[in-house]
Design an enzyme around this catalytic site. Sequence first.
Site, PDB file in Angstrom:
ATOM      1  N   ASN A 113       0.200   5.673   9.016  1.00 55.73           N
ATOM      2  CA  ASN A 113      -1.058   4.447   8.052  1.00 55.73           C
ATOM      3  C   ASN A 113      -0.441   3.038   7.931  1.00 55.73           C
ATOM      4  OD1 ASN A 113      -3.322   2.735   7.249  1.00 55.73           O
ATOM      5  ND2 ASN A 113      -2.473   3.297   5.461  1.00 55.73           N
ATOM      6  N   HIS A 115      -0.481  -0.514   6.340  1.00 54.24           N
ATOM      7  CA  HIS A 115      -0.674  -1.088   4.861  1.00 54.24           C
ATOM      8  C   HIS A 115       0.172  -2.235   4.936  1.00 54.24           C
ATOM      9  CE1 HIS A 115      -2.430  -1.002   0.967  1.00 54.24           C
ATOM     10  NE2 HIS A 115      -1.676  -1.863   0.843  1.00 54.24           N
ATOM     11  N   SER A 147       3.640  -1.651   6.158  1.00 52.60           N
ATOM     12  CA  SER A 147       4.365  -0.401   5.690  1.00 52.60           C
ATOM     13  C   SER A 147       4.115   0.322   6.626  1.00 52.60           C
ATOM     14  CB  SER A 147       4.282   0.215   4.403  1.00 52.60           C
ATOM     15  OG  SER A 147       4.825  -0.698   3.486  1.00 52.60           O
ATOM     16  N   ASP A 156      -2.330   5.435   0.325  1.00 52.43           N
ATOM     17  CA  ASP A 156      -1.143   4.808   0.737  1.00 52.43           C
ATOM     18  C   ASP A 156      -0.234   5.372   0.005  1.00 52.43           C
ATOM     19  OD1 ASP A 156      -2.726   2.769   2.395  1.00 52.43           O
ATOM     20  OD2 ASP A 156      -3.035   2.117   0.076  1.00 52.43           O
TER      21      ASP A 156
HETATM   22  C1  GRF Z   1      -4.201  -4.278   9.099  1.00 56.77           C
HETATM   23  O1  GRF Z   1      -3.413  -5.216   7.683  1.00 56.77           O
HETATM   24  C2  GRF Z   1      -3.758  -3.217   7.790  1.00 56.77           C
HETATM   25  O2  GRF Z   1      -2.283  -3.366   7.715  1.00 56.77           O
HETATM   26  C3  GRF Z   1      -4.604  -2.849   7.827  1.00 56.77           C
HETATM   27  O3  GRF Z   1      -5.630  -3.196   7.954  1.00 56.77           O
HETATM   28  C4  GRF Z   1      -5.434  -4.150   9.033  1.00 56.77           C
HETATM   29  C5  GRF Z   1      -6.241  -4.050  10.010  1.00 56.77           C
HETATM   30  O4  GRF Z   1      -6.058  -5.386  11.036  1.00 56.77           O
HETATM   31  N1  GRF Z   1      -4.731  -1.239   7.711  1.00 56.77           N
HETATM   32  P1  GRF Z   1      -6.752  -4.683  11.942  1.00 56.77           P
HETATM   33  O5  GRF Z   1      -7.996  -4.518  12.448  1.00 56.77           O
HETATM   34  O6  GRF Z   1      -5.597  -3.477  13.194  1.00 56.77           O
HETATM   35  O7  GRF Z   1      -6.819  -6.458  13.034  1.00 56.77           O
END
Ligand code: GRF
Length: 204
Positions: A113, A115, A147, A156
């Site tokens: 994932n 984050h 991360s 997370d």
């Molecule tokens: C990103 O900021 C990611 O870190 C978080 O959700 C957002 C997704 O953005 N988990 P996108 O849909 O890839 O533009």
Amino acid sequence: MKLNETKPRIAVFISGGGSNLQSIIDATKCGILSAQVALVVSNRKKAYGLQRAANENIETLVFKHKKYASPEEAGEALLKELRACEIEFIALAGYLSLLPATVVRAYHDRIANIHPALLPKYGGKGMYGHYVHEAVLAAGDTESGPSVHIVDEIYDNGRVLAQTRVAVLPDDTPDTLAARVLEQEHKLYPRVLQKLIKGEYDLD
Ligand code: GRF
């Protein structure tokens, strides 16, 4: 035989715009990521990321957990879809739903994932999107950044594989900080996925 048939098959899970999905797709095209995005799963029918997938002729699945009587049933149904598509790795990219434990267990150490903060800070349930960046600014932190971590059964929580640090500037708003972090997400995530797929992390 298609050229990419022997490459590991990844499913990317999204809920929104899918800019990380796009960076992963792009990385598979230029050789940064030696894998094939074989499936895009969304819990929202209107997620723009689904359009991105369609543009690339990638199979899509809208999966609604609530359609099932229990998380176990949802997990079994999702697992069936993933297996039917011969998915080997899962990349969560802005997926705002908790992955059923059945799936997490079946893909142990093969789910990542991304984050938008330096975990373990600013993670957990409810910490997503602008909430994360607002919290970073409210705390007065001088740096933030994305991360990438292994997914376990808690939001997370899994082992952090890599992070990129960016400066938090005095006049930052949640939007300007989010944009600076997102730019780094697009560089970081495909590279970490490549290492994960190649078995370059010493996982248990
Ligand atoms: C990103 O900021 C990611 O870190 C978080 O959700 C957002 C997704 O953005 N988990 P996108 O849909 O890839 O533009």
